[in-house]
Design an enzyme around this catalytic site. Structure first.
Site, short mmCIF file in Angstrom:
data_model
loop_
_atom_site.label_atom_id
_atom_site.label_comp_id
_atom_site.label_asym_id
_atom_site.label_seq_id
_atom_site.Cartn_x
_atom_site.Cartn_y
_atom_site.Cartn_z
CB THR A 2 9.67 5.80 -2.76
OG1 THR A 2 8.31 5.57 -1.70
CG2 THR A 2 8.93 7.00 -4.11
CG HIS A 26 7.70 9.26 2.77
ND1 HIS A 26 8.09 7.59 2.42
CD2 HIS A 26 6.73 8.65 1.57
CE1 HIS A 26 7.50 6.81 1.84
NE2 HIS A 26 6.25 7.08 1.33
CG HIS A 53 9.71 0.45 6.29
ND1 HIS A 53 10.83 -0.27 6.96
CD2 HIS A 53 8.59 -0.96 6.38
CE1 HIS A 53 11.04 -1.23 6.64
NE2 HIS A 53 10.23 -2.17 6.46
CG HIS A 84 2.23 5.47 3.46
ND1 HIS A 84 1.95 5.22 2.15
CD2 HIS A 84 3.82 6.27 2.70
CE1 HIS A 84 2.92 5.03 0.84
NE2 HIS A 84 3.43 5.82 0.93
CG HIS A 120 3.43 8.73 -0.64
ND1 HIS A 120 4.72 8.20 -1.07
CD2 HIS A 120 3.61 9.95 -1.77
CE1 HIS A 120 5.85 9.01 -1.12
NE2 HIS A 120 5.12 9.63 -2.24
CD GLU A 141 9.98 9.00 -0.59
OE1 GLU A 141 9.07 8.15 -1.26
OE2 GLU A 141 11.14 7.69 0.24
S1 BO1 Z 1 5.29 4.35 -2.01
O1 BO1 Z 1 3.74 4.91 -1.99
O2 BO1 Z 1 6.20 4.55 -2.84
N1 BO1 Z 1 5.85 5.01 -0.65
C1 BO1 Z 1 5.08 2.91 -1.16
C2 BO1 Z 1 5.92 1.68 -1.00
C3 BO1 Z 1 5.54 0.62 -1.30
C4 BO1 Z 1 4.44 0.23 -1.24
C5 BO1 Z 1 2.90 1.10 -1.41
C6 BO1 Z 1 3.20 2.74 -1.24
N2 BO1 Z 1 4.28 -1.19 -0.58
C7 BO1 Z 1 2.62 -1.73 -0.27
C8 BO1 Z 1 3.91 -3.73 0.18
C9 BO1 Z 1 2.44 -4.55 0.21
C10 BO1 Z 1 1.04 -3.83 1.00
C11 BO1 Z 1 1.15 -2.36 0.85
C12 BO1 Z 1 -0.14 -1.75 1.38
O3 BO1 Z 1 2.48 -1.44 0.28
O4 BO1 Z 1 4.32 -3.38 -0.66
O5 BO1 Z 1 2.36 -5.68 0.33
O6 BO1 Z 1 0.22 -4.53 1.04
O7 BO1 Z 1 -0.01 -1.36 1.93
ZN ZN Z 2 5.46 6.34 0.13
#
Ligand code: BO1
Ligand code: ZN
Length: 254
Positions: free
Chosen positions: A195, A91, A63, A89, A114, A101
């Site tokens: 998100t 986007h 992703h 991470h 992010h 985003e």
């Molecule tokens: S975000 O910053 O809103 N794009 C975002 C979206 C999804 C996650 C984190 C940040 N997901 C989570 C997973 C967990 C995992 C965690 C840390 O990220 O739901 O399973 O442990 O990597």
């Molecule tokens: Zn994110």
């Protein structure tokens, strides 16, 4: 728990009902409708300079590209509570389209960083996901500029080693503050969600007003290096903006 993709974000709610909630992210930030809040203090960070002598996991999870961060990194100012880092991470779009985003007055930026943290009052990240003040995510807009950005290069130079989904590489530490804008005083704040699925409404968002520049070549490598699902290009990994409903966006500045 990985059977979702950016091909049909409007269908995420079928398996992840929280994605249909009324505090979802990302949003379009209409600057003329934000509310100046003098209570919003500068974001303060600690432990953001990671030692080059240690290594940290960089992974293509199908992703995005995720860098795992140590619990020694934290947000110590700008929120009412303290938050520990978990991961960062990105986007992005495609070679011809922008892929942030959040948008500002409907403008979409080339990409968005992010940095994900969780509230220290909860035992761990998973527990924090269940509370509206559980997570703090710092969002940074990336734009094309005249020079290579040496901090982003510490990530970008490794992307060729993790082209396939679930590939990972250990990378040396560097100063994560270098990924953020110069001013940590100027930002927007609102309550929203993850998100991506599971879209839990547990994020107190900070979106910085200042952007960070990367070279054209760096953005190109970012948007063309990774694949998911046995060879599809990992591009346009941003969710459409979500309705604001009964929320306000605060600004730390007027
Ligand atoms: S975000 O910053 O809103 N794009 C975002 C979206 C999804 C996650 C984190 C940040 N997901 C989570 C997973 C967990 C995992 C965690 C840390 O990220 O739901 O399973 O442990 O990597
Ligand atoms: Zn994110």
């Amino acid at each position: 728990d990985n059977h979702w993709s950016y091909e049909e974000p409007e269908r995420w709610g079928e398996h992840y009902p929280a994605c249909l909630g009324n505090k979802q992210s990302p949003i379009n930030i209409e600057t003329e409708k934000t509310i100046f809040s003098p209570e919003l203090q500068p974001i303060q960070l600690s432990g953001y300079s990671l030692p080059a002598s240690k290594k940290f996991k960089l992974k293509n999870n199908g992703h995005t590209v995720v860098l795992d961060l140590p619990e020694s990194m934290a947000i110590t100012g700008g929120y009412a509570q303290q938050y520990r880092a978990k991961q960062l991470h990105l986007h992005w779009g495609s070679p011809t389209t922008a892929g942030s985003e959040h948008t500002i007055n409907r403008k979409r930026f080339a990409a968005e960083l992010h940095v994900v943290h969780y509230n220290t009052k909860y035992e761990n990240f998973k527990v924090a996901l269940g509370y509206p003040d559980g997570l703090a995510v710092l969002g940074v807009f990336l734009e094309v500029g005249p020079r290579e950005n040496p901090y982003y290069e510490e990530i970008i130079k490794h992307l060729h080693e993790i082209q396939g989904e679930d590939e990972e590489v250990m990378v040396p530490g560097f100063n994560i503050t270098g990924l953020l804008p110069d001013s940590l005083h100027l930002y927007y704040r609102y309550n929203g969600s993850l998100t991506t699925p599971p879209c839990f409404q547990s994020v107190m968002w900070t979106v910085f007003n200042q952007t960070v520049m990367l070279s054209h070549d760096q953005i190109s490598v970012l948007v063309t290096s990774l694949q998911y699902d046995h060879g599809k290009p990992l591009q346009n990994n941003f969710r459409p903006t979500q309705a604001l409903h009964k929320r306000w966006v605060l600004a730390s500045f007027e």
